[in-house]
Design a protein around this motif. Sequence first.
Motif, PDB file in Angstrom:
ATOM      1  N   GLY A  19       0.771  -1.244   0.000  1.00 37.32           N
ATOM      2  CA  GLY A  19       0.000   0.000   0.000  1.00 37.32           C
ATOM      3  C   GLY A  19       0.799   1.288   0.000  1.00 37.32           C
ATOM      4  O   GLY A  19       0.233   2.364   0.191  1.00 37.32           O
ATOM      5  N   LYS A  20       2.111   1.203  -0.244  1.00 38.20           N
ATOM      6  CA  LYS A  20       2.956   2.403  -0.212  1.00 38.20           C
ATOM      7  C   LYS A  20       2.543   3.429  -1.272  1.00 38.20           C
ATOM      8  O   LYS A  20       2.307   4.590  -0.977  1.00 38.20           O
ATOM      9  CB  LYS A  20       4.425   2.038  -0.496  1.00 38.20           C
ATOM     10  CG  LYS A  20       5.029   1.038   0.421  1.00 38.20           C
ATOM     11  CD  LYS A  20       6.432   0.669  -0.017  1.00 38.20           C
ATOM     12  CE  LYS A  20       6.487   0.013  -1.379  1.00 38.20           C
ATOM     13  NZ  LYS A  20       5.823  -1.299  -1.447  1.00 38.20           N
ATOM     14  N   THR A  21       2.492   2.972  -2.505  1.00 37.69           N
ATOM     15  CA  THR A  21       2.261   3.903  -3.606  1.00 37.69           C
ATOM     16  C   THR A  21       0.832   4.443  -3.570  1.00 37.69           C
ATOM     17  O   THR A  21       0.596   5.620  -3.870  1.00 37.69           O
ATOM     18  CB  THR A  21       2.553   3.200  -4.948  1.00 37.69           C
ATOM     19  OG1 THR A  21       3.851   2.591  -4.856  1.00 37.69           O
ATOM     20  CG2 THR A  21       2.562   4.192  -6.088  1.00 37.69           C
ATOM     21  N   THR A  22      -0.097   3.611  -3.168  1.00 40.84           N
ATOM     22  CA  THR A  22      -1.484   4.070  -3.030  1.00 40.84           C
ATOM     23  C   THR A  22      -1.552   5.191  -2.000  1.00 40.84           C
ATOM     24  O   THR A  22      -2.220   6.210  -2.204  1.00 40.84           O
ATOM     25  CB  THR A  22      -2.385   2.898  -2.604  1.00 40.84           C
ATOM     26  OG1 THR A  22      -2.251   1.849  -3.554  1.00 40.84           O
ATOM     27  CG2 THR A  22      -3.843   3.323  -2.515  1.00 40.84           C
ATOM     28  N   TYR A  23      -0.823   4.989  -0.889  1.00 44.40           N
ATOM     29  CA  TYR A  23      -0.802   6.018   0.154  1.00 44.40           C
ATOM     30  C   TYR A  23      -0.230   7.322  -0.398  1.00 44.40           C
ATOM     31  O   TYR A  23      -0.803   8.397  -0.188  1.00 44.40           O
ATOM     32  CB  TYR A  23       0.026   5.533   1.347  1.00 44.40           C
ATOM     33  CG  TYR A  23       0.325   6.615   2.360  1.00 44.40           C
ATOM     34  CD1 TYR A  23      -0.623   6.983   3.312  1.00 44.40           C
ATOM     35  CD2 TYR A  23       1.545   7.286   2.352  1.00 44.40           C
ATOM     36  CE1 TYR A  23      -0.362   7.993   4.225  1.00 44.40           C
ATOM     37  CE2 TYR A  23       1.822   8.296   3.256  1.00 44.40           C
ATOM     38  CZ  TYR A  23       0.867   8.646   4.196  1.00 44.40           C
ATOM     39  OH  TYR A  23       1.123   9.652   5.103  1.00 44.40           O
ATOM     40  N   LEU A  24       0.894   7.238  -1.093  1.00 44.65           N
ATOM     41  CA  LEU A  24       1.535   8.455  -1.599  1.00 44.65           C
ATOM     42  C   LEU A  24       0.623   9.167  -2.602  1.00 44.65           C
ATOM     43  O   LEU A  24       0.533  10.405  -2.613  1.00 44.65           O
ATOM     44  CB  LEU A  24       2.888   8.124  -2.234  1.00 44.65           C
ATOM     45  CG  LEU A  24       3.983   7.684  -1.250  1.00 44.65           C
ATOM     46  CD1 LEU A  24       5.245   7.252  -1.994  1.00 44.65           C
ATOM     47  CD2 LEU A  24       4.312   8.808  -0.270  1.00 44.65           C
ATOM     48  N   GLY A  25      -0.055   8.389  -3.463  1.00 47.29           N
ATOM     49  CA  GLY A  25      -0.979   8.981  -4.429  1.00 47.29           C
ATOM     50  C   GLY A  25      -2.127   9.695  -3.735  1.00 47.29           C
ATOM     51  O   GLY A  25      -2.483  10.830  -4.075  1.00 47.29           O
ATOM     52  N   ALA A  26      -2.695   9.036  -2.723  1.00 47.18           N
ATOM     53  CA  ALA A  26      -3.813   9.623  -1.995  1.00 47.18           C
ATOM     54  C   ALA A  26      -3.363  10.861  -1.217  1.00 47.18           C
ATOM     55  O   ALA A  26      -4.052  11.892  -1.203  1.00 47.18           O
ATOM     56  CB  ALA A  26      -4.399   8.579  -1.039  1.00 47.18           C
ATOM     57  N   LEU A  27      -2.198  10.754  -0.591  1.00 47.63           N
ATOM     58  CA  LEU A  27      -1.674  11.894   0.177  1.00 47.63           C
ATOM     59  C   LEU A  27      -1.472  13.104  -0.734  1.00 47.63           C
ATOM     60  O   LEU A  27      -1.881  14.227  -0.392  1.00 47.63           O
ATOM     61  CB  LEU A  27      -0.345  11.505   0.829  1.00 47.63           C
ATOM     62  CG  LEU A  27       0.408  12.633   1.529  1.00 47.63           C
ATOM     63  CD1 LEU A  27      -0.308  13.047   2.810  1.00 47.63           C
ATOM     64  CD2 LEU A  27       1.853  12.224   1.839  1.00 47.63           C
ATOM     65  N   ALA A  28      -0.830  12.852  -1.870  1.00 45.43           N
ATOM     66  CA  ALA A  28      -0.546  13.957  -2.792  1.00 45.43           C
ATOM     67  C   ALA A  28      -1.846  14.632  -3.229  1.00 45.43           C
ATOM     68  O   ALA A  28      -1.910  15.862  -3.347  1.00 45.43           O
ATOM     69  CB  ALA A  28       0.224  13.433  -4.001  1.00 45.43           C
ATOM     70  N   TYR A  29      -2.877  13.829  -3.451  1.00 39.89           N
ATOM     71  CA  TYR A  29      -4.152  14.414  -3.871  1.00 39.89           C
ATOM     72  C   TYR A  29      -4.798  15.204  -2.729  1.00 39.89           C
ATOM     73  O   TYR A  29      -5.226  16.347  -2.902  1.00 39.89           O
ATOM     74  CB  TYR A  29      -5.116  13.317  -4.350  1.00 39.89           C
ATOM     75  CG  TYR A  29      -6.444  13.889  -4.753  1.00 39.89           C
ATOM     76  CD1 TYR A  29      -6.600  14.517  -5.995  1.00 39.89           C
ATOM     77  CD2 TYR A  29      -7.530  13.863  -3.884  1.00 39.89           C
ATOM     78  CE1 TYR A  29      -7.829  15.096  -6.348  1.00 39.89           C
ATOM     79  CE2 TYR A  29      -8.750  14.438  -4.231  1.00 39.89           C
ATOM     80  CZ  TYR A  29      -8.892  15.044  -5.462  1.00 39.89           C
ATOM     81  OH  TYR A  29     -10.083  15.627  -5.813  1.00 39.89           O
ATOM     82  N   LEU A  30      -4.844  14.589  -1.546  1.00 41.74           N
ATOM     83  CA  LEU A  30      -5.547  15.217  -0.422  1.00 41.74           C
ATOM     84  C   LEU A  30      -4.950  16.573  -0.042  1.00 41.74           C
ATOM     85  O   LEU A  30      -5.691  17.533   0.182  1.00 41.74           O
ATOM     86  CB  LEU A  30      -5.519  14.295   0.807  1.00 41.74           C
ATOM     87  CG  LEU A  30      -6.791  13.478   1.053  1.00 41.74           C
ATOM     88  CD1 LEU A  30      -6.981  12.441  -0.052  1.00 41.74           C
ATOM     89  CD2 LEU A  30      -6.737  12.773   2.402  1.00 41.74           C
ATOM     90  N   VAL A  31      -3.610  16.628   0.054  1.00 44.49           N
ATOM     91  CA  VAL A  31      -2.992  17.881   0.510  1.00 44.49           C
ATOM     92  C   VAL A  31      -3.109  18.978  -0.545  1.00 44.49           C
ATOM     93  O   VAL A  31      -3.063  20.176  -0.227  1.00 44.49           O
ATOM     94  CB  VAL A  31      -1.506  17.694   0.910  1.00 44.49           C
ATOM     95  CG1 VAL A  31      -1.379  16.784   2.112  1.00 44.49           C
ATOM     96  CG2 VAL A  31      -0.669  17.179  -0.266  1.00 44.49           C
ATOM     97  N   GLY A  32      -3.274  18.580  -1.814  1.00 42.25           N
ATOM     98  CA  GLY A  32      -3.392  19.586  -2.881  1.00 42.25           C
ATOM     99  C   GLY A  32      -4.825  20.004  -3.126  1.00 42.25           C
ATOM    100  O   GLY A  32      -5.112  21.179  -3.344  1.00 42.25           O
ATOM    101  N   ALA A  33      -5.756  19.046  -3.042  1.00 40.26           N
ATOM    102  CA  ALA A  33      -7.149  19.342  -3.391  1.00 40.26           C
ATOM    103  C   ALA A  33      -7.853  20.160  -2.313  1.00 40.26           C
ATOM    104  O   ALA A  33      -8.750  20.958  -2.613  1.00 40.26           O
ATOM    105  CB  ALA A  33      -7.898  18.031  -3.628  1.00 40.26           C
TER     106      ALA A  33
END
Lengths: 289, 305
Positions: A19-33
């Motif tokens: 789940g590493k990459t999924t986490y990073l993808g979700a994090l990047a979206y959440l902090v930007g959106a």
Amino acid sequence: MTVQSDRTTIVAAGLPNSGKTTYLGALAYLVGAGEVETAMTLAGYQPNEVYLNLVKESWLSFTPVAHNPRGSPEIVKLSLNLAGVPYQLIFPDIAGEVVEDAWTKRRWQSDFDEIVSASAGILLFITPKGIRTAETIASNRPLLDIVRRSVPSAQTEPATFDLATVPEDVRMVGIIQEIAARATMRPLPLALIVSAWDLVINRTPKSWVREKLPLLDQYLTAHRREMPSVYFGISAIGGDLDDPEQKTRLEQVPITSERVSIVDESGISLNHDLSAPIVWLLTKQSELG
Amino acid sequence: MTNGADSNSSDLLTPDNAEELEETASDRPDEFVRLSPGKISDVASARLESQRSLCTVIAILGEQESGKTTFLSGLYQRFAKGVTKTTLFAGSKTLVSFEELCHSARLASQNPEHQMQRTRLGFEIYHLDVMERASGQRRNLLFIDVSGESLAELRDRASYSEKLTVLERADHIIYLIDGCEVAASERRHNLLEKVRVGISRLRECGLLIGQPRITLVLNKSDMVVADDEHTTRFIERIKAEAARFFQTPMTFVAMNSLELFNCQVPAPEAEQILEDFLHPNFPIQLDLTEPPALRPSHSIDRFRR
């Protein structure tokens, strides 16, 4: 590749599909959106966002990220603000196969070695799917006898020892020992993230790790001074994408950030704030460093 | 912090010299750093480990089939399941060795019954870093698992001691006595002679120069009938002989090391032995004035002066 000895290099490691990459993808979206409240917020975009856009897109479209399993680590860079203080964070996204090889083949790539020695903290990912524990024949004697009496055909050929099949917590301890031997930063905080937390029922991250990963739990407890640690349960996707009903439900969530959930080690909800593990690592490093 | 690496970071492994390296799809020239092997396979490495501070070197001795390897792997298994009460696992430089050792006793082996591999002629080395829960005190434990065949060789030929010099540094000896042999009236006297000669040889050959503590373990104690007077007296003879030859602090324990693998059952003997490893200077001595009586199975018989 040369990694600067920077306090903000955070190793994201775990076995394949943890789940590493999924986490990073979700994090990047959440902090930007900015759709949900997060302690850390995006301060600005990077000159090169190719990989970051790829992992965000994968998360948003419910598809796995394609990666080169044994290639160089992909680097995710994020400029984030925490309480008005800017942080340049570097997340080397280490393929799970690299971590797996480190255990089974007793070697890792030299660029990963550089990353490890420069790391200021570790995000260690583990999935609850298919966890193996060190169950013995002696502890399960009555159950085995029942199975053999009722299903004689259940007799199987003995399996030879294979390093790739030892319990996950043993492998994780093996990897952390190697990281600890090489990292120059002390203390080296570690946030253990149990991904796909929606699959775990009636447990807190603390109690689940103690039950399912006892060797790792003991190791981290014994090393709490030089490697302070904390556990989180994270559901970065929100459900099981192999279940068509769940997938449809997730696709229909109007604010997509809200499908994310996170709990602390006591099981207390932190709502959707995926930056919480990073905030903990930075705070711990600042307190003790 | 536990250092899991025996190699240094400049020890590069390239595809040309990596025997187990598979072809991998990589997008750049491969260059690898060798990690620790997860095993301690030579005496030099063992000596290096033993020189670290707070290291207790433990020799595990006994005849063939006395349960030495079962005892050691059972200790690790209890850490692996997180059921130790007083101590915590804090690391190991021989994780691979321990896992290999425990494999045939685990469900993953798909063996129909519990099995244990035998130690080859010579000895195997294992490492555990443990922490006492109450005090937070840490200690490295270096185990030397000596094969029964090696002890037999030593009894036959003093010159074999040259191959067991690793025992010189032992701080603690776990000497296992096979309860099956004790219970068999036709074999028990031969067992006593083997113990007597074996210990004498160890002393004569200078392999016990460090005045190690001794834990005499009557293993497979469930095979011994506790109320049999002859057996009880025989056990006392073994204890007395061991005390006479070792002449160092001694503890006597009756247990069944196979039960260490049943992690649902408490193992107070193992817990006590682990505590003894953590406190090597705690004074314990065999008191021969105690009345000879075999305690019930699973009890600890600690004679203190």
